[in-house]
Design a protein around this motif. Structure first.
Motif, PDB file in Angstrom:
ATOM      1  N   THR A 156      15.816  -4.359   0.781  1.00  0.00           N
ATOM      2  CA  THR A 156      14.424  -4.001   0.685  1.00  0.00           C
ATOM      3  C   THR A 156      13.745  -4.505   1.946  1.00  0.00           C
ATOM      4  O   THR A 156      14.071  -5.389   2.331  1.00  0.00           O
ATOM      5  CB  THR A 156      13.942  -4.587  -0.581  1.00  0.00           C
ATOM      6  OG1 THR A 156      14.463  -4.373  -1.700  1.00  0.00           O
ATOM      7  CG2 THR A 156      12.443  -4.422  -0.517  1.00  0.00           C
ATOM      8  N   ARG A 203       6.722   5.546   0.155  1.00  0.00           N
ATOM      9  CA  ARG A 203       6.990   6.285  -1.199  1.00  0.00           C
ATOM     10  C   ARG A 203       7.367   7.418  -0.971  1.00  0.00           C
ATOM     11  O   ARG A 203       8.455   8.065  -1.402  1.00  0.00           O
ATOM     12  CB  ARG A 203       5.790   6.012  -2.027  1.00  0.00           C
ATOM     13  CG  ARG A 203       5.978   6.610  -3.402  1.00  0.00           C
ATOM     14  CD  ARG A 203       4.846   6.594  -4.223  1.00  0.00           C
ATOM     15  NE  ARG A 203       4.168   5.239  -4.682  1.00  0.00           N
ATOM     16  CZ  ARG A 203       2.952   4.828  -4.610  1.00  0.00           C
ATOM     17  NH1 ARG A 203       2.179   5.701  -4.104  1.00  0.00           N
ATOM     18  NH2 ARG A 203       2.644   3.671  -4.800  1.00  0.00           N
ATOM     19  N   ASP A 248      12.566   1.681  -0.641  1.00  0.00           N
ATOM     20  CA  ASP A 248      11.962   0.384  -1.301  1.00  0.00           C
ATOM     21  C   ASP A 248      11.465  -0.578  -0.231  1.00  0.00           C
ATOM     22  O   ASP A 248      12.230  -1.156   0.654  1.00  0.00           O
ATOM     23  CB  ASP A 248      13.067  -0.253  -2.194  1.00  0.00           C
ATOM     24  CG  ASP A 248      13.340   0.578  -3.483  1.00  0.00           C
ATOM     25  OD1 ASP A 248      12.602   0.818  -3.814  1.00  0.00           O
ATOM     26  OD2 ASP A 248      14.551   0.176  -3.852  1.00  0.00           O
TER      27      ASP A 248
END
Ligand code: PRP
Length: 212
Positions: free
Chosen positions: A112, A128, A133
């Motif tokens: 992430t 997004r 992520d």
């Protein structure tokens, strides 16, 4: 007497440039050039009242109708998505919103991504759209320090000359969107004071044409 057109200007260097444009467009208010610390100036004869406000607050004054029009950076409009009309690109205050990181940064898709920024909404929307992520670390300034100290992997921030990045050994990874100052209007103010606002827009367009 004609109704006053209430105008919120961003305090600072950009605001000075913006006022100079309004002045040339015939919306002058000589009192604003006096050196003092006042924040509200008006020229009743000309039907204008100016307020100096913090740049990131211009859209708030306009959205609430306290100001009929104002000038705000596209960064602020994208971040806070105020319910206002965006009337014109004034072609000043130009910079870009970018992702930046340490010069040797490698994006490991297994992890992430930690993103430090003042522009959480812009960063969230951007990643997004990339299907990536992320964890957002919201900061209020001096964002460039975050990757240097290991608080984040990348930053999402404004890049103008690129000097801040260079001097901190950071580099742009990707440009998200170009930014410039926009003329914005309150939605009902735009209807009720349409005549002076339209006149202002026409004059501003002429000025922008002349400068091309
Ligand atoms: C902005 C931005 C960068 C710098 C970019 O900071 O956050 O730090 O300007 O300009 P440059 O590319 O010309 O070096 P600002 O001065 O608004 O301060 P802050 O974000 O640290 O509060």
């Amino acid at each position: 007497m004609k109704p006053m057109l209430n105008i919120a200007l961003p305090k600072g260097r950009l605001g000075e440039k913006v006022y100079a444009m309004f002045e040339k467009a015939g919306f002058d208010c000589p009192a604003i050039r006096e050196t003092n610390r006042k924040l509200i100036f008006e020229n009743a004869e000309n039907g204008v009242r100016y307020f100096w406000v913090k740049p990131s607050d211009v859209a708030i004054y306009v959205e609430h109708g306290v100001a009929d029009i104002g000038v705000a950076g596209k960064d602020i409009l994208l971040e806070y998505e105020p319910d206002v009309y965006e009337l014109m690109d004034l072609d000043i205050g130009k910079c870009r919103m970018a992702v930046a990181a340490k010069e040797d940064f490698y994006d490991d898709p297994e992890h992430t991504l930690r993103v430090a920024t003042k522009f959480s909404n812009i960063a969230r929307n951007y990643y997004r759209s990339q299907g990536r992520d992320i964890d957002i670390i919201h900061l209020n300034g001096s964002i460039e320090i975050a990757p240097i100290l290991g608080l984040s992997d990348v930053i999402v921030d404004i890049v103008e000359t690129g000097t801040t990045l260079r001097e901190n050994k950071l580099a742009v990874v990707e440009t998200i969107v170009p930014i410039s100052a926009r003329l914005i209007a309150n939605k009902s103010g735009f209807r009720f004071k349409n005549e002076p606002i339209t006149k202002l827009m026409e004059q501003m367009s002429k000025l922008l044409e002349e400068e091309k």
